[in-house]
Design a protein around this motif. Structure first.
Motif, PDB file in Angstrom:
ATOM      1  N   SER A 122      11.015 -35.300   0.564  1.00  0.00           N
ATOM      2  CA  SER A 122       9.770 -35.003  -0.147  1.00  0.00           C
ATOM      3  C   SER A 122       8.788 -34.328   0.800  1.00  0.00           C
ATOM      4  O   SER A 122       8.812 -34.553   2.015  1.00  0.00           O
ATOM      5  N   VAL A 123       7.916 -33.502   0.222  1.00  0.00           N
ATOM      6  CA  VAL A 123       6.821 -32.892   0.971  1.00  0.00           C
ATOM      7  C   VAL A 123       5.524 -33.309   0.288  1.00  0.00           C
ATOM      8  O   VAL A 123       5.295 -32.989  -0.886  1.00  0.00           O
ATOM      9  N   VAL A 124       4.698 -34.041   1.021  1.00  0.00           N
ATOM     10  CA  VAL A 124       3.390 -34.452   0.520  1.00  0.00           C
ATOM     11  C   VAL A 124       2.384 -33.386   0.944  1.00  0.00           C
ATOM     12  O   VAL A 124       2.136 -33.191   2.130  1.00  0.00           O
ATOM     13  N   MET A 125       1.834 -32.665  -0.026  1.00  0.00           N
ATOM     14  CA  MET A 125       0.882 -31.598   0.252  1.00  0.00           C
ATOM     15  C   MET A 125      -0.539 -32.107   0.001  1.00  0.00           C
ATOM     16  O   MET A 125      -0.817 -32.711  -1.032  1.00  0.00           O
ATOM     17  N   LEU A 126      -1.417 -31.841   0.965  1.00  0.00           N
ATOM     18  CA  LEU A 126      -2.799 -32.323   0.871  1.00  0.00           C
ATOM     19  C   LEU A 126      -3.777 -31.179   1.120  1.00  0.00           C
ATOM     20  O   LEU A 126      -3.506 -30.272   1.906  1.00  0.00           O
ATOM     21  N   ALA A 127      -4.912 -31.254   0.436  1.00  0.00           N
ATOM     22  CA  ALA A 127      -5.965 -30.249   0.578  1.00  0.00           C
ATOM     23  C   ALA A 127      -7.237 -30.916   1.068  1.00  0.00           C
ATOM     24  O   ALA A 127      -7.606 -31.993   0.592  1.00  0.00           O
ATOM     25  N   GLU A 128      -7.883 -30.277   2.039  1.00  0.00           N
ATOM     26  CA  GLU A 128      -9.148 -30.784   2.570  1.00  0.00           C
ATOM     27  C   GLU A 128     -10.203 -29.691   2.470  1.00  0.00           C
ATOM     28  O   GLU A 128      -9.995 -28.567   2.950  1.00  0.00           O
ATOM     29  N   SER A 129     -11.328 -29.997   1.874  1.00  0.00           N
ATOM     30  CA  SER A 129     -12.364 -28.998   1.623  1.00  0.00           C
ATOM     31  C   SER A 129     -13.186 -28.684   2.864  1.00  0.00           C
ATOM     32  O   SER A 129     -13.522 -29.573   3.648  1.00  0.00           O
ATOM     33  N   TYR A 130     -13.510 -27.397   3.035  1.00  0.00           N
ATOM     34  CA  TYR A 130     -14.488 -26.987   4.039  1.00  0.00           C
ATOM     35  C   TYR A 130     -15.562 -26.107   3.396  1.00  0.00           C
ATOM     36  O   TYR A 130     -16.195 -25.282   4.053  1.00  0.00           O
ATOM     37  N   ALA A 131     -15.777 -26.299   2.101  1.00  0.00           N
ATOM     38  CA  ALA A 131     -16.686 -25.438   1.346  1.00  0.00           C
ATOM     39  C   ALA A 131     -18.048 -25.330   2.036  1.00  0.00           C
ATOM     40  O   ALA A 131     -18.688 -26.350   2.317  1.00  0.00           O
ATOM     41  N   PRO A 132     -18.515 -24.104   2.311  1.00  0.00           N
ATOM     42  CA  PRO A 132     -19.833 -23.944   2.933  1.00  0.00           C
ATOM     43  C   PRO A 132     -20.945 -24.240   1.936  1.00  0.00           C
ATOM     44  O   PRO A 132     -20.778 -24.059   0.729  1.00  0.00           O
ATOM     45  N   GLU A 133     -22.080 -24.678   2.448  1.00  0.00           N
ATOM     46  CA  GLU A 133     -23.207 -24.974   1.575  1.00  0.00           C
ATOM     47  C   GLU A 133     -23.876 -23.696   1.079  1.00  0.00           C
ATOM     48  O   GLU A 133     -24.485 -23.678   0.019  1.00  0.00           O
ATOM     49  N   ALA A 188       3.949 -25.223  -5.546  1.00  0.00           N
ATOM     50  CA  ALA A 188       5.093 -25.959  -6.090  1.00  0.00           C
ATOM     51  C   ALA A 188       4.736 -27.419  -6.352  1.00  0.00           C
ATOM     52  O   ALA A 188       5.249 -28.040  -7.292  1.00  0.00           O
ATOM     53  N   ALA A 189       3.847 -27.970  -5.522  1.00  0.00           N
ATOM     54  CA  ALA A 189       3.446 -29.365  -5.690  1.00  0.00           C
ATOM     55  C   ALA A 189       2.363 -29.544  -6.742  1.00  0.00           C
ATOM     56  O   ALA A 189       2.080 -30.680  -7.136  1.00  0.00           O
ATOM     57  N   GLY A 190       1.744 -28.440  -7.165  1.00  0.00           N
ATOM     58  CA  GLY A 190       0.719 -28.538  -8.186  1.00  0.00           C
ATOM     59  C   GLY A 190      -0.695 -28.626  -7.661  1.00  0.00           C
ATOM     60  O   GLY A 190      -1.630 -28.884  -8.422  1.00  0.00           O
ATOM     61  N   LEU A 191      -0.895 -28.398  -6.349  1.00  0.00           N
ATOM     62  CA  LEU A 191      -2.257 -28.416  -5.807  1.00  0.00           C
ATOM     63  C   LEU A 191      -3.090 -27.277  -6.391  1.00  0.00           C
ATOM     64  O   LEU A 191      -4.279 -27.424  -6.658  1.00  0.00           O
ATOM     65  N   LEU A 251      11.347 -40.240   2.545  1.00  0.00           N
ATOM     66  CA  LEU A 251      11.225 -40.973   1.287  1.00  0.00           C
ATOM     67  C   LEU A 251      11.432 -40.037   0.098  1.00  0.00           C
ATOM     68  O   LEU A 251      10.975 -38.892   0.116  1.00  0.00           O
ATOM     69  N   ASP A 252      12.098 -40.550  -0.915  1.00  0.00           N
ATOM     70  CA  ASP A 252      12.311 -39.774  -2.136  1.00  0.00           C
ATOM     71  C   ASP A 252      11.199 -40.128  -3.136  1.00  0.00           C
ATOM     72  O   ASP A 252      11.359 -40.996  -3.988  1.00  0.00           O
ATOM     73  N   LEU A 253      10.049 -39.447  -3.000  1.00  0.00           N
ATOM     74  CA  LEU A 253       8.888 -39.734  -3.827  1.00  0.00           C
ATOM     75  C   LEU A 253       8.905 -38.880  -5.091  1.00  0.00           C
ATOM     76  O   LEU A 253       9.430 -37.759  -5.082  1.00  0.00           O
ATOM     77  N   PRO A 254       8.321 -39.358  -6.190  1.00  0.00           N
ATOM     78  CA  PRO A 254       8.302 -38.566  -7.429  1.00  0.00           C
ATOM     79  C   PRO A 254       7.539 -37.256  -7.229  1.00  0.00           C
ATOM     80  O   PRO A 254       6.418 -37.247  -6.698  1.00  0.00           O
ATOM     81  N   ALA A 255       8.142 -36.155  -7.661  1.00  0.00           N
ATOM     82  CA  ALA A 255       7.526 -34.837  -7.495  1.00  0.00           C
ATOM     83  C   ALA A 255       6.583 -34.532  -8.655  1.00  0.00           C
ATOM     84  O   ALA A 255       6.762 -35.026  -9.770  1.00  0.00           O
ATOM     85  N   ASP A 256       5.588 -33.705  -8.370  1.00  0.00           N
ATOM     86  CA  ASP A 256       4.651 -33.253  -9.399  1.00  0.00           C
ATOM     87  C   ASP A 256       5.104 -31.910  -9.956  1.00  0.00           C
ATOM     88  O   ASP A 256       5.942 -31.208  -9.351  1.00  0.00           O
ATOM     89  N   ALA A 257       4.540 -31.544 -11.075  1.00  0.00           N
ATOM     90  CA  ALA A 257       4.844 -30.245 -11.673  1.00  0.00           C
ATOM     91  C   ALA A 257       4.107 -29.146 -10.926  1.00  0.00           C
ATOM     92  O   ALA A 257       2.976 -29.327 -10.455  1.00  0.00           O
TER      93      ALA A 257
END
Length: 345
Positions: free
Chosen positions: A69-80, A149-152, A179-185
């Motif tokens: 499995s690939v756990v994909m994560l996003a972290e914001s750096y949005a400027p003000e 692919a992960a739906g992010l 780990l074989d984690l459930p995949a997202d669409a």
């Protein structure tokens, strides 16, 4: 595993990530062909590392065959602030929003490791021993394709990942696990007929929607490109001295942008050109310690500053430019002579 996935998502959000989704390592079979076409067209310019380990870069499953499995994560750096008005400040150089503060590689990787260690501990207590590997932009991992692919989100016409939930101001990180984690669409494209990102590009770096010619991209030219920039492109750099945010800033999905969770991403958006041009190597290193800017070195950075000085239309910068025309670095000296000529000297 569904319960573990839900707990993992909650843990990731607690760490400051704005989203988490999961896909399989083999979920992006189209990447190899797209990467080969990009390289064959020469769009990578001087980024020879993109052609290295191309098998891994085009096939994430080959990077670590044990991963399930690939756990994909996003972290914001949005400027003000809106970065675009900064381009009118001709006496000041503009720094891309992602590089104003501390280096995101260090911040995101530490968050990923904490989430990964949590996952290992919880899985072990549930009698599911696991291993992980974490990646943030420095390994041959196609993060944007895996993110879609992960739906992010989806890769927009500017080739960056866009989300209906958080726009496009985000860093991406990946946790590969056994780990074989459930995949997202997977997420589908929501760009529609919009082409704001394509139309605003000062250098015409998009030969077609979803295709980027890095050789004309201002981010590439100010960060990755070594040596002199083609003279036809120098006036188009304006006062951008490290990176470019134009195509990101105009995306309409940014109305849903999430506030950056880490104040260390915040920093000075512009700086006086004359002050920056005067930096020697020691001064440059001291000023940008802990910043992603530090990695390009003083010479390439001052080259960028001199192009901005040449574009400033301010004759008051002539003494600074003339002084650097004798710089030991040939590229800096060339940029200084160009600036002098542009300013009518």
């Amino acid at each position: 595993m569904d319960a573990l996935k839900d707990r993992l998502k909650a843990q990731a959000l607690d760490e400051g990530f704005v989203a988490m989704r999961i896909c399989r390592p083999d979920a992006v079979p189209e990447v190899a062909g797209r990467l080969r076409a990009f390289l064959d067209a020469g769009y990578h310019g001087q980024m020879g590392w993109m052609a290295d380990r191309v098998h891994w870069r085009g096939d994430p499953a080959a990077l670590w065959p044990e991963a399930r499995s690939v756990v994909m994560l996003a972290e914001s750096y949005a400027p003000e602030d809106d970065p675009l008005p900064l381009l009118e400040q001709r006496g000041r150089g503009v720094i891309s929003a992602y590089a104003r503060g501390r280096d995101y590689h260090d911040i995101v990787k530490k968050r990923l490791k904490r989430v990964g260690r949590w996952l290992i501990d919880v899985a072990a207590r549930a009698d599911h021993p696991a291993q992980i590997k974490v990646f943030v932009d420095t390994a041959p991992v196609p993060e944007k394709a895996l993110g879609q692919a992960a739906g992010l989100g989806w890769q927009g016409k500017h080739t960056n990942l866009v989300s209906r939930d958080w726009g496009n101001w985000c860093f991406l990180g990946a946790i590969f696990t056994t780990l074989d984690l459930p995949a997202d669409a997977a997420e589908r494209d929501h760009c529609g007929q919009c082409r704001r990102c394509l139309d605003i590009c000062p250098t015409g770096a998009f030969p077609a929607p979803y295709r980027l010619d890095a050789r004309r991209c201002i981010s590439y030219l100010t960060i990755e490109h070594k040596g002199p920039v083609d003279e036809e492109l120098r006036p188009l750099l304006g006062n951008r001295i490290y990176g470019c945010d134009d195509c990101l800033a105009v995306c309409p999905w940014n109305k849903f942008a999430k506030e950056a969770s880490d104040l260390r991403y915040d920093g000075q958006a512009t700086a006086p050109l004359g002050e920056l041009a005067a930096l020697d190597d020691a001064g440059f290193r001291a000023r940008f310690s802990g910043s992603p800017i530090k990695r390009i070195g003083r010479d390439r950075f001052v080259r960028n500053v001199l192009y901005a000085i040449g574009n400033s239309g301010t004759p008051g910068f002539l003494p600074v430019a003339r002084a650097l025309a004798a710089d030991p670095d040939d590229t800096v000296a060339d940029a200084a002579r160009w600036a002098v000529t542009r300013l009518g000297g």
